[in-house]
Design an enzyme around this catalytic site. Structure first.
Site, short mmCIF file in Angstrom:
data_model
loop_
_atom_site.label_atom_id
_atom_site.label_comp_id
_atom_site.label_asym_id
_atom_site.label_seq_id
_atom_site.Cartn_x
_atom_site.Cartn_y
_atom_site.Cartn_z
N MET A 186 1.13 4.32 -2.69
CA MET A 186 1.08 5.70 -2.17
C MET A 186 2.03 6.68 -2.80
SD MET A 186 -0.22 5.34 1.42
CE MET A 186 -0.37 6.99 2.23
N ASN A 239 0.88 -1.15 -0.05
CA ASN A 239 -0.07 0.01 0.09
C ASN A 239 0.74 1.61 -0.11
OD1 ASN A 239 -2.69 1.37 0.41
ND2 ASN A 239 -1.54 2.09 2.25
N SER A 273 1.51 9.46 7.41
CA SER A 273 0.94 8.10 7.94
C SER A 273 1.39 7.17 6.62
CB SER A 273 -0.46 8.20 7.87
OG SER A 273 -1.16 7.01 7.69
N CYS A 274 1.29 6.05 6.74
CA CYS A 274 1.65 4.92 5.88
C CYS A 274 0.33 4.19 5.38
CB CYS A 274 2.45 3.75 6.39
SG CYS A 274 3.95 4.30 7.26
N ILE A 275 -0.72 4.89 5.56
CA ILE A 275 -2.16 4.12 5.15
C ILE A 275 -2.69 5.29 4.29
CG2 ILE A 275 -4.21 3.27 5.82
CD1 ILE A 275 -1.92 1.64 6.70
#
Lengths: 166, 105
Positions: free
Chosen positions: A35, A31, B103-105
């Site tokens: 990103m 993920n 953030s990593c999400i």
């Protein structure tokens, strides 16, 4: 080499473990790659395949046995001896504690996470040898799994990628 | 703190070009940053993302994650990636005049 050439453009992540702490790093790295605009694939193999089995991937637990870094009740608590980690319910308890912490950080449960990675353009593949060994069919997989691959096909699809084993 | 002039307004930016004070932002600034980031003209879909990021940050004081954009903002992850390719949260946050998401999400 220029900065652009040095930049990672593609990653292929092998997820081989079926515990919560085995699966999440693979999902978070895939993920995170998307990103950053990096192409990402995950190849689920051996017990890691449980991450994409729709009847089981909402029941993934932390291993509380054989994990010398495991501490209770939190990360700075006392270490949990394997014999106590083996008490029935311990794994479920540790999992529920950690799930609460993850929810605070907005880390989704596994099924939702797979959907997000898929929607982000990440690719999810299952390992053929494991699928045969576990007697699985495509009906057992969640919808986000694109294909079952042989190792050869995995390497072919990974051309130009950094391969990460978790 | 470095400053630069965007669309006729002087704003404070960090070394990566993110605005350090969200109150200095305006829509004209967003349009310029979007062009610089290769996003082009901002459509209704882009503005919806930008508005959600700004409102949510104002309310919560923390940068929303992609999951939050989906669940609380009602913007599907697929759409977010299509609107802001090659770094959806980073680029949309920059256009929205907010800090770089940690953030990593």
């Amino acid at each position: 080499m220029s900065e652009e050439q040095d930049r990672i453009k593609k990653v292929s992540i092998v997820c081989s473990k079926g515990s919560l702490e085995g699966i999440y790093p693979a999902l978070i790295m895939a993920n995170g790659a998307r990103m950053e605009g990096i192409e990402a694939s995950i190849f689920f193999t051996f017990f890691g395949l449980y991450a994409v089995l729709k009847k089981f991937n909402n029941k993934i637990k932390i291993a509380t046995v054989g994990n010398p870094a495991m501490r209770v009740p939190d990360a700075k608590g006392m270490s949990l001896p394997t014999i106590l980690g083996a008490i029935p319910g311990m794994s479920a308890f540790a999992t529920s504690m950690m799930s609460k912490e993850m929810e605070k950080l907005d880390i989704p449960p596994i099924p939702e996470f797979l959907e997000m990675i898929h929607d982000a353009g990440g690719h999810l593949y299952a390992c053929k040898a494991t699928v045969d060994m576990f007697h699985l069919t495509t009906d057992d997989f969640c919808d986000e799994v694109e294909r079952v691959l042989t190792v050869g096909e995995f390497y072919e699809l990974s051309a130009g990628a950094q391969i990460i084993f978790t | 703190m470095a400053t630069r002039e965007i669309a006729g307004t002087t704003v404070e930016v960090n070394d990566e070009g993110y605005l350090t004070n969200p109150d200095q932002w305006n829509e004209e600034i967003a349009k310029v940053i979007a062009r610089e980031e290769g996003i082009g003209e901002l459509t209704e879909g882009h503005w919806k993302v930008v508005k959600f990021l700004r409102d949510d940050f104002k309310e919560k004081g923390v940068m929303p994650t992609i999951r939050r954009v989906k669940n609380a903002g009602g913007i599907p992850t697929k759409d977010l990636y299509e609107l802001f390719p090659e770094g959806p949260l980073k680029k949309s946050s920059k256009v929205a005049g907010l800090q770089k998401p940690a953030s990593c999400i």
